[in-house]
Every structure is written in structure tokens, then in C-alpha cells.
Design an enzyme around this catalytic site. Structure first.
Site, PDB file in Angstrom:
ATOM      1  N   GLU A 131       0.823  -1.225   0.000  1.00  0.00           N
ATOM      2  CA  GLU A 131       0.000   0.000   0.000  1.00  0.00           C
ATOM      3  C   GLU A 131       0.853   1.270   0.000  1.00  0.00           C
ATOM      4  O   GLU A 131       0.653   2.180   0.809  1.00  0.00           O
ATOM      5  CB  GLU A 131      -0.965  -0.022   1.192  1.00  0.00           C
ATOM      6  CG  GLU A 131      -1.895  -1.219   1.170  1.00  0.00           C
ATOM      7  CD  GLU A 131      -2.760  -1.350   2.420  1.00  0.00           C
ATOM      8  OE1 GLU A 131      -2.733  -0.435   3.276  1.00  0.00           O
ATOM      9  OE2 GLU A 131      -3.468  -2.368   2.548  1.00  0.00           O
ATOM     10  N   ASN A 162       1.825  -5.199  -3.115  1.00  0.00           N
ATOM     11  CA  ASN A 162       0.482  -5.603  -2.697  1.00  0.00           C
ATOM     12  C   ASN A 162      -0.315  -4.351  -2.333  1.00  0.00           C
ATOM     13  O   ASN A 162       0.195  -3.463  -1.652  1.00  0.00           O
ATOM     14  CB  ASN A 162       0.586  -6.534  -1.472  1.00  0.00           C
ATOM     15  CG  ASN A 162      -0.742  -7.140  -1.071  1.00  0.00           C
ATOM     16  OD1 ASN A 162      -1.376  -7.834  -1.852  1.00  0.00           O
ATOM     17  ND2 ASN A 162      -1.176  -6.877   0.149  1.00  0.00           N
ATOM     18  N   HIS A 165     -10.391  -6.490  -1.645  1.00  0.00           N
ATOM     19  CA  HIS A 165     -11.404  -6.127  -0.648  1.00  0.00           C
ATOM     20  C   HIS A 165     -12.507  -5.366  -1.380  1.00  0.00           C
ATOM     21  O   HIS A 165     -12.400  -4.168  -1.622  1.00  0.00           O
ATOM     22  CB  HIS A 165     -10.790  -5.254   0.449  1.00  0.00           C
ATOM     23  CG  HIS A 165      -9.787  -5.960   1.306  1.00  0.00           C
ATOM     24  ND1 HIS A 165     -10.130  -7.011   2.132  1.00  0.00           N
ATOM     25  CD2 HIS A 165      -8.450  -5.776   1.453  1.00  0.00           C
ATOM     26  CE1 HIS A 165      -9.051  -7.436   2.765  1.00  0.00           C
ATOM     27  NE2 HIS A 165      -8.014  -6.708   2.364  1.00  0.00           N
ATOM     28  N   GLU A 175      -6.304 -10.910  -0.890  1.00  0.00           N
ATOM     29  CA  GLU A 175      -7.053 -10.612   0.329  1.00  0.00           C
ATOM     30  C   GLU A 175      -8.548 -10.469   0.043  1.00  0.00           C
ATOM     31  O   GLU A 175      -9.197  -9.526   0.492  1.00  0.00           O
ATOM     32  CB  GLU A 175      -6.524  -9.326   0.983  1.00  0.00           C
ATOM     33  CG  GLU A 175      -5.047  -9.360   1.319  1.00  0.00           C
ATOM     34  CD  GLU A 175      -4.564  -8.110   2.034  1.00  0.00           C
ATOM     35  OE1 GLU A 175      -5.402  -7.402   2.653  1.00  0.00           O
ATOM     36  OE2 GLU A 175      -3.350  -7.823   1.990  1.00  0.00           O
ATOM     37  N   ASP A 234     -12.340 -10.413   0.125  1.00  0.00           N
ATOM     38  CA  ASP A 234     -13.597 -10.551   0.848  1.00  0.00           C
ATOM     39  C   ASP A 234     -14.593  -9.602   0.193  1.00  0.00           C
ATOM     40  O   ASP A 234     -14.218  -8.600  -0.407  1.00  0.00           O
ATOM     41  CB  ASP A 234     -13.476 -10.295   2.362  1.00  0.00           C
ATOM     42  CG  ASP A 234     -12.744  -9.027   2.726  1.00  0.00           C
ATOM     43  OD1 ASP A 234     -12.726  -8.073   1.914  1.00  0.00           O
ATOM     44  OD2 ASP A 234     -12.173  -8.966   3.826  1.00  0.00           O
TER      45      ASP A 234
END
Length: 390
Positions: free
Chosen positions: A182, A225, A261, A290, A292
Site C-alpha cells: 500500500e 500488494n 477487498h 485478500e 472478501d
């Protein structure tokens, strides 16, 4: 490109009324029409067995972070069903928080490897690879680091020591490291204010972090990432440009990963495959790390059938984008049980973001992933896919 079939309303209803961790008999190949037992050893039930041989299907191991504020014990240590499901369903694991600076390096010169060691040892026992997360980030740093009175030279030495110590400890046992996490904001600008390393040491520290990681473990794959880089946008453009620069300088950058996400409040990022493919074209590995899919819940707190169907659609489309890019060999969901998800504590009024309910009942999203993996595995002659399994 093969046709994509999404979860149906009937499948959603079956998932919600099924016994714990069960799956429809027809979908899972149980010819007698009965539900499999809660902890069936049948390989047909497992995501890791359904996956083609060159795709790792993973999850985050819950711990640290928001979990410290919850009224339950750490699930990895206390919930046997959690560990059993973790071992049977996935062949790749990521530490949700246990390898981040504030947990693994709580004081200067002091490291706490207990939780990280347990994760790496668990993975070894269950034939799982490990994704290391993360080495250079602006968040979840300990106070001693963020508030310390260090010279630039001292700060650089602290980062190098951390990378050398942590990566070196797990040399040969970590498949991929999220080296720089990030580092760009939504406009594609480096986080030069939030990120202590960029603020104090400048953008050149990014290349140094990759070099130090590679020196500590020459066999690990080293990744960028980030979130909101699933599609082609200003943020993913920034990673694309920086990747080209680092590769031209022979920096040991090996891959780019999109976190995934996502939210039902926003459209699915339709250019996800295109985005991953352009990094593939640079010769980089790609991963989705990641995933979800959160949703704004009704007043009842329970998702509607329509929401669950749409969520299943999003999960499958994210997986399909990975499957359709040759270099995408790792697909990770960020937890698999709603009880331990970070979402409700972070996004007020939202939740139900994972593929299982709190009692391990599998949602339509689980079956959507399982079906997509099976279809990819059996598709004859598809380049790089369709051979074997775990």
C-alpha cells in the site's frame, strides 16, 4: 475463453439451509443424495482439492488486529473447528496480522516470533505454502518506531535489520513476501506523509527493501500488494510504471498482487483480468491476495438471498480473472468465517464478507469458488491449467 456459470438462487437457498460446512450432494458428487458429514474427509468437498495443480488457494489466518478487541479467544489457538477447516480447505496461508511490525517487532531489538512460528509450522504439517505479510508499510507500526527520534541512517538500519531478521528466520519456508504494501494513495501518488520509510528515506528505499529481502531469502517471490488496484486505474497505473522502472534497474521484483477487498455497494472491477494481464506481460507473477466481499446488511443483520447470490458472483468473477491470467498462481480469501472477519469492526453496518457463516455453514460464495475451480481443473487442453490437484 470458457463460459462462466454463476451461483443460482436455488444454490443460495441450499447453502443457507444446509448442515454445518455441508455442500449440495449433486454439486459435490455425493451420489446417494445425502449431505456429507460436518467434518467429512472427502476430497471432493475441499477447495484445495478442486483447484488446478498450478493454483494455490489460500486464506488469512485470523489473529491480532481487531481480534484483540473481540469477546472470543484467538481462533487459531482456541477453535479446533477453525483449524480443521483451515487445514482441509486451503493449501496456502497468510498471517492476517501476526507478521506485521507491531506484533513481530514490538520493541527495538526485540522480536516476538511465537505466533508467526506457529503459522509456519502449521503450514508445513498440512502441506501448505505461506505468504509473508508484510515488510514495508505505513500502518500497524509500533510506537517505538513511529515516535522514535532516529537519524535517517538509524532508520535505514532498523528496516534492513527487520527484513534480514524476519525473512532470514523463515528462509525457504515462505513462498511469497508482500515486500511493499500500500505505498500509493488513490491518486497514484506515493504515501510520502503517511509512510515513515518514504517520508524519511525517499522512494529509493522501495528498491532497497526488495534487494534486502532477496538477499535474506533468494528463493522467495517478492511482491507489491495493495487494495483498489483490481482494475485499471490511477493507482494500478502507478504500480505498473514503478514496476517497469524497478525491472529496468534489475531490482528483484517478482510480482504484483491485488488484494480484492470488494463491496456490493460498488460495481465489480470489470478490468481486473486486463489489469493482471498487463503485469503478466511485464514478466511478473500476479496474485489475488485478500479477497472478501462485504455488504451493507438489512436491519435484521442477515444478508438477503439476492445479496448472497451477488456476493457469489463477485467471488467467482475475482477468481476467474486470476484463472484467466497465466501468471496468477495464488488466490487468497481474507478469512473464511464471518465470526472472525475484520469487516464488521471496520465498516459500520456491513459484514457477511466471507464464504462461511459463524457456524461454518457454507454460503453460495463457497460453492461458486468450488465450482469455478473444478471447471478449470477438468477443462481439457487449457494452457497451464487442468492437470492434477492437491
Amino acid at each position: 475463453m470458457r463460459p462462466i456459470r454463476f451461483a443460482t438462487t436455488a444454490l443460495a437457498a441450499a447453502a443457507l439451509t444446509a448442515p454445518l460446512a455441508a455442500s449440495p450432494a449433486a454439486a459435490e458428487g455425493f451420489g446417494d443424495g445425502h449431505w456429507p458429514p460436518h467434518h467429512s474427509n472427502g476430497k471432493a468437498e475441499r477447495l484445495r482439492w478442486a483447484a488446478p495443480h498450478d493454483l494455490h488457494i489460500g486464506t488469512a489466518i485470523a489473529g491480532g488486529g481487531h481480534h484483540t478487541d473481540q469477546d472470543y479467544d484467538p481462533p487459531f489457538a482456541s477453535d479446533r473447528t477453525y483449524r480443521t477447516t483451515l487445514a482441509r480447505q486451503f493449501d496456502s496461508v497468510s498471517a492476517e496480522n501476526q507478521m506485521k511490525w507491531e506484533y513481530i517487532h514490538p520493541e527495538r531489538g526485540e522480536y516476538d516470533f511465537e505466533d508467526a512460528d506457529r503459522i509456519v509450522d502449521f503450514a508445513a504439517r498440512h502441506g501448505q505454502v505461506v505468504r509473508g505479510h508484510t515488510l514495508l508499510w505505513h500502518s500497524q507500526n509500533p510506537d517505538w518506531l513511529e515516535e522514535g527520534d532516529f537519524t535517517d541512517e538509524e532508520l535505514r538500519s532498523i528496516l534492513k535489520d527487520h527484513i534480514t531478521t524476519v525473512v532470514g528466520r523463515y528462509k525457504g519456508r515462505i513462498q511469497q513476501w508482500d515486500v511493499a504494501n500500500e505505498i500509493f494513495d488513490g491518486d497514484g501518488e506515493l504515501r510520502t506523509e503517511e509512510n515513515i520509510w518514504l517520508r524519511r528515506l525517499g522512494p529509493g528505499i522501495i528498491a532497497d527493501a526488495f534487494r534486502w529481502t532477496h538477499q535474506a531469502d533468494p528463493h522467495a517471490e517478492l511482491y507489491f500488494n495493495d487494495y483498489n488496484v483490481e482494475g485499471v486505474n490511477a493507482k494500478s497505473d502507478a504500480y505498473y510504471e514503478l514496476s517497469q522502472e524497478l525491472l529496468a534497474e534489475n531490482v528483484p521484483l517478482h510480482g504484483f498482487s491485488a488484494q480484492g477487498h470488494l463491496s456490493l455497494d460498488y460495481p465489480f472491477p470489470g478490468s481486473m483480468e486486463e489489469n493482471l494481464q498487463r503485469f503478466d506481460d511485464l514478466g511478473l507473477g500476479t496474485a489475488v491476495t485478500e479477497v472478501d466481499i462485504r455488504m451493507t446488511l438489512p436491519e435484521s443483520g442477515e444478508p438477503t438471498e439476492e445479496q448472497l447470490d451477488t456476493q457469489a458472483d463477485y467471488y467467482r468473477r475475482a477468481l476467474q480473472a486470476c484463472l484467466d491470467v497465466d501468471s496468477c498462481e495464488s488466490f487468497t480469501i481474507w478469512g473464511f468465517n464471518d465470526k472472525y472477519s475484520w469487516v464488521p469492526g471496520t465498516f459500520e453496518g456491513q459484514g457477511s464478507a466471507t464464504v462461511m457463516t459463524e457456524d461454518y455453514t457454507r454460503k453460495p460464495a463457497f460453492f461458486a469458488l468450488h465450482e469455478a475451480l473444478k471447471e478449470e481443473k477438468k477443462w481439457p487442453g487449457w494452457p497451464g491449467r487442468g492437470h492434477g490437484g492437491r
